[in-house]
Motif scaffolding. Structure first.
Motif, PDB file in Angstrom:
ATOM      1  N   VAL A 138       0.845  -1.204   0.000  1.00 27.18           N
ATOM      2  CA  VAL A 138       0.000   0.000   0.000  1.00 27.18           C
ATOM      3  C   VAL A 138       0.876   1.248   0.000  1.00 27.18           C
ATOM      4  O   VAL A 138       0.689   2.184  -0.779  1.00 27.18           O
ATOM      5  CB  VAL A 138      -0.946   0.007   1.236  1.00 27.18           C
ATOM      6  CG1 VAL A 138      -1.657   1.343   1.390  1.00 27.18           C
ATOM      7  CG2 VAL A 138      -1.951  -1.125   1.145  1.00 27.18           C
ATOM      8  N   LYS A 139       1.888   1.238   0.889  1.00 24.62           N
ATOM      9  CA  LYS A 139       2.749   2.410   1.018  1.00 24.62           C
ATOM     10  C   LYS A 139       3.535   2.650  -0.274  1.00 24.62           C
ATOM     11  O   LYS A 139       3.726   3.793  -0.691  1.00 24.62           O
ATOM     12  CB  LYS A 139       3.711   2.206   2.204  1.00 24.62           C
ATOM     13  CG  LYS A 139       4.561   3.415   2.531  1.00 24.62           C
ATOM     14  CD  LYS A 139       3.736   4.601   2.999  1.00 24.62           C
ATOM     15  CE  LYS A 139       4.593   5.841   3.135  1.00 24.62           C
ATOM     16  NZ  LYS A 139       3.808   7.026   3.452  1.00 24.62           N
TER      17      LYS A 139
ATOM     18  N   LEU B 279       6.490   4.993  10.360  1.00 23.17           N
ATOM     19  CA  LEU B 279       6.301   3.538  10.278  1.00 23.17           C
ATOM     20  C   LEU B 279       5.013   3.110  10.957  1.00 23.17           C
ATOM     21  O   LEU B 279       4.302   2.233  10.480  1.00 23.17           O
ATOM     22  CB  LEU B 279       7.479   2.818  10.948  1.00 23.17           C
ATOM     23  CG  LEU B 279       8.724   2.566  10.099  1.00 23.17           C
ATOM     24  CD1 LEU B 279       9.779   1.850  10.926  1.00 23.17           C
ATOM     25  CD2 LEU B 279       8.395   1.756   8.857  1.00 23.17           C
ATOM     26  N   GLN B 280       4.725   3.754  12.091  1.00 27.28           N
ATOM     27  CA  GLN B 280       3.501   3.412  12.828  1.00 27.28           C
ATOM     28  C   GLN B 280       2.253   3.773  12.009  1.00 27.28           C
ATOM     29  O   GLN B 280       1.283   3.045  12.002  1.00 27.28           O
ATOM     30  CB  GLN B 280       3.454   4.176  14.138  1.00 27.28           C
ATOM     31  CG  GLN B 280       4.142   3.432  15.269  1.00 27.28           C
ATOM     32  CD  GLN B 280       3.994   4.175  16.568  1.00 27.28           C
ATOM     33  OE1 GLN B 280       4.098   5.409  16.593  1.00 27.28           O
ATOM     34  NE2 GLN B 280       3.753   3.464  17.638  1.00 27.28           N
ATOM     35  N   LYS B 281       2.358   4.908  11.319  1.00 27.51           N
ATOM     36  CA  LYS B 281       1.241   5.381  10.512  1.00 27.51           C
ATOM     37  C   LYS B 281       0.867   4.347   9.443  1.00 27.51           C
ATOM     38  O   LYS B 281      -0.295   4.181   9.105  1.00 27.51           O
ATOM     39  CB  LYS B 281       1.650   6.697   9.838  1.00 27.51           C
ATOM     40  CG  LYS B 281       0.587   7.758   9.877  1.00 27.51           C
ATOM     41  CD  LYS B 281       1.142   9.134   9.552  1.00 27.51           C
ATOM     42  CE  LYS B 281       1.744   9.241   8.175  1.00 27.51           C
ATOM     43  NZ  LYS B 281       2.420  10.518   7.915  1.00 27.51           N
ATOM     44  N   MET B 282       1.893   3.655   8.929  1.00 27.56           N
ATOM     45  CA  MET B 282       1.653   2.659   7.876  1.00 27.56           C
ATOM     46  C   MET B 282       0.860   1.469   8.398  1.00 27.56           C
ATOM     47  O   MET B 282       0.182   0.803   7.652  1.00 27.56           O
ATOM     48  CB  MET B 282       2.991   2.108   7.381  1.00 27.56           C
ATOM     49  CG  MET B 282       3.737   3.050   6.510  1.00 27.56           C
ATOM     50  SD  MET B 282       5.172   2.158   5.916  1.00 27.56           S
ATOM     51  CE  MET B 282       6.205   3.510   5.495  1.00 27.56           C
ATOM     52  N   GLU B 283       1.001   1.219   9.687  1.00 27.67           N
ATOM     53  CA  GLU B 283       0.370   0.024  10.246  1.00 27.67           C
ATOM     54  C   GLU B 283      -1.070   0.264  10.677  1.00 27.67           C
ATOM     55  O   GLU B 283      -1.759  -0.652  11.082  1.00 27.67           O
ATOM     56  CB  GLU B 283       1.185  -0.503  11.444  1.00 27.67           C
ATOM     57  CG  GLU B 283       2.577  -0.957  11.085  1.00 27.67           C
ATOM     58  CD  GLU B 283       2.606  -2.236  10.248  1.00 27.67           C
ATOM     59  OE1 GLU B 283       2.475  -2.113   9.018  1.00 27.67           O
ATOM     60  OE2 GLU B 283       2.753  -3.319  10.794  1.00 27.67           O
ATOM     61  N   VAL B 284      -1.498   1.518  10.600  1.00 31.06           N
ATOM     62  CA  VAL B 284      -2.884   1.812  11.014  1.00 31.06           C
ATOM     63  C   VAL B 284      -3.866   1.314   9.967  1.00 31.06           C
ATOM     64  O   VAL B 284      -3.657   1.514   8.776  1.00 31.06           O
ATOM     65  CB  VAL B 284      -3.072   3.334  11.247  1.00 31.06           C
ATOM     66  CG1 VAL B 284      -4.522   3.633  11.613  1.00 31.06           C
ATOM     67  CG2 VAL B 284      -2.149   3.798  12.362  1.00 31.06           C
TER      68      VAL B 284
END
Lengths: 164, 213
Positions: A149-150, B208-213
């Protein structure tokens, strides 16, 4: 540490040094900063080498240590971004086989990548190095789905930078 | 063609364009010292531990503390000191345990978490010290008011003049001012340390944390 270990390390590093150069290329803007980051990554690799047990390939292991150093451990000495020096550096390093339009487009692309944040650069770096999403997710500590996604978001961001 | 694919094509062709460092160049590099943030975090954390240990010893040797020792307050002071040392040992253990867990070969997220955890231990230790300092000051004041003949005389004099409230107010305000300065200095220190040393790390960790939300 023993001479044998030292020798084995430097030999492998010498062989795979391009990985370190490539990390530096993405994370620094000029030759001085490039050398400085190269130095720090080399030290970190050397410090971690006794724990390297050959479960992974030396090169794979280098990606992880190199990126971790660039993203997390490295303290930039110079905080100013010297874009002029960066342009010259990119110009020197770029491939010479393209025609002018492609060359210009590549130059813009490299500049756009330099505008990404540290994490986005890491994703781009692993992508450029032809790593699959499993390897990207393992290196960064995020899930494979989120890496995918990123990555798509990064592509969109690059497009926006290139065509504002 | 995707922009990134164009870049990838060029990137993979560029291998011959990088400088080639010799065996000797690389050898010289491994002899140099690291300037990584982990090293700085270690140095700063040790300084913080030493600082608080010095503070606790410095306070013990002051004249007022010597006078204080003559009072019948051992039942409070000794347990307070013992608890202080046990907690110091615990934090020290925790700090080294977390520090040793920092490994550059972990994935990016775990590495960042371990660094932040190490730093957090020290932060908690300092917060504990601050709390400890505040409790100690309050306990000491209570004992002083209870047993110090000079203070008791002053309170009695103030009471005779009808200014007992003013006397207490000045005492409390002075104490609060002293504590506020101590907290202010610490906050400034943390703002600087976190800003300079961990600003980038925190930003990347949040990303990195933002990606896991």
């Amino acid at each position: 540490m023993s001479e044998e270990l030292e020798h084995s390390f430097i030999e492998q590093l010498e062989k795979h040094q391009n990985i370190v150069h490539k990390v530096c290329r993405l994370y620094t803007n000029n030759q001085d900063a490039h050398n400085d980051l190269f130095q720090e990554i080399t030290i970190q690799l050397w410090k971690a080498f006794p724990k390297f047990r050959g479960e992974a390939k030396f090169s794979t292991w280098m990606y992880r240590v190199g990126l971790n150093t660039a993203i997390t451990l490295y303290r930039k000495k110079k905080r100013t971004i010297n874009t002029e020096a960066f342009d010259a550096f990119e110009f020197k390093i770029k491939s010479e086989e393209y025609d002018d339009t492609e060359e210009q487009q590549l130059k813009l692309l490299y500049q756009a990548v330099h505008q990404l944040n540290d994490i986005e650069k890491a994703l781009v770096f692993l992508y450029l190095e032809d790593k699959n999403y499993r390897e990207i997710s393992e290196t960064m500590g995020i899930s494979e789905v989120n890496a995918r996604v990123k990555m798509n978001r990064v592509k969109t961001k690059l497009r926006t930078i290139l065509n504002p | 063609m995707d922009e990134l694919d164009l870049l990838k094509k060029d990137w993979q062709k560029s291998d011959s364009n990088y400088p080639k460092l010799s065996y000797n160049d690389l050898y010289k590099m491994i002899l140099k010292k690291s300037s990584s943030i982990v090293k700085w975090i270690f140095i700063i954390s040790i300084i913080e531990f030493v600082f608080w240990i010095i503070i606790s010893f410095a306070l013990k040797d002051t004249k007022s503390m010597e006078r204080f020792n003559e009072y019948n307050a051992d039942a409070i002071i000794i347990p307070l000191a013992v608890v202080g040392y046990i907690i110091l040992a615990y934090f020290f253990y925790l700090f080294f345990k977390n520090y040793r867990n920092i490994s550059v070969t972990d994935n990016a997220k775990i590495l960042m978490e371990n660094i932040l955890k190490t730093r957090r231990t020290v932060k908690h230790y300092v917060a504990f010290n601050l709390g400890y300092l505040i409790v100690s000051v309050i306990v000491v004041l209570f004992i002083e008011f209870d047993q110090d003949p000079q203070i008791i005389a002053q309170v009695q004099k103030a009471a005779a003049d009808g200014e007992v409230l003013k006397f207490y107010a000045i005492f409390i305000l002075t104490t609060m001012l002293f504590l506020a300065i101590a907290i202010g200095v610490l906050l400034l220190f943390y703002w600087l340390v976190y800003g300079i040393l961990l600003g980038r790390l925190n930003k990347n960790y949040r990303e990195l944390q933002k990606m896991e939300v």
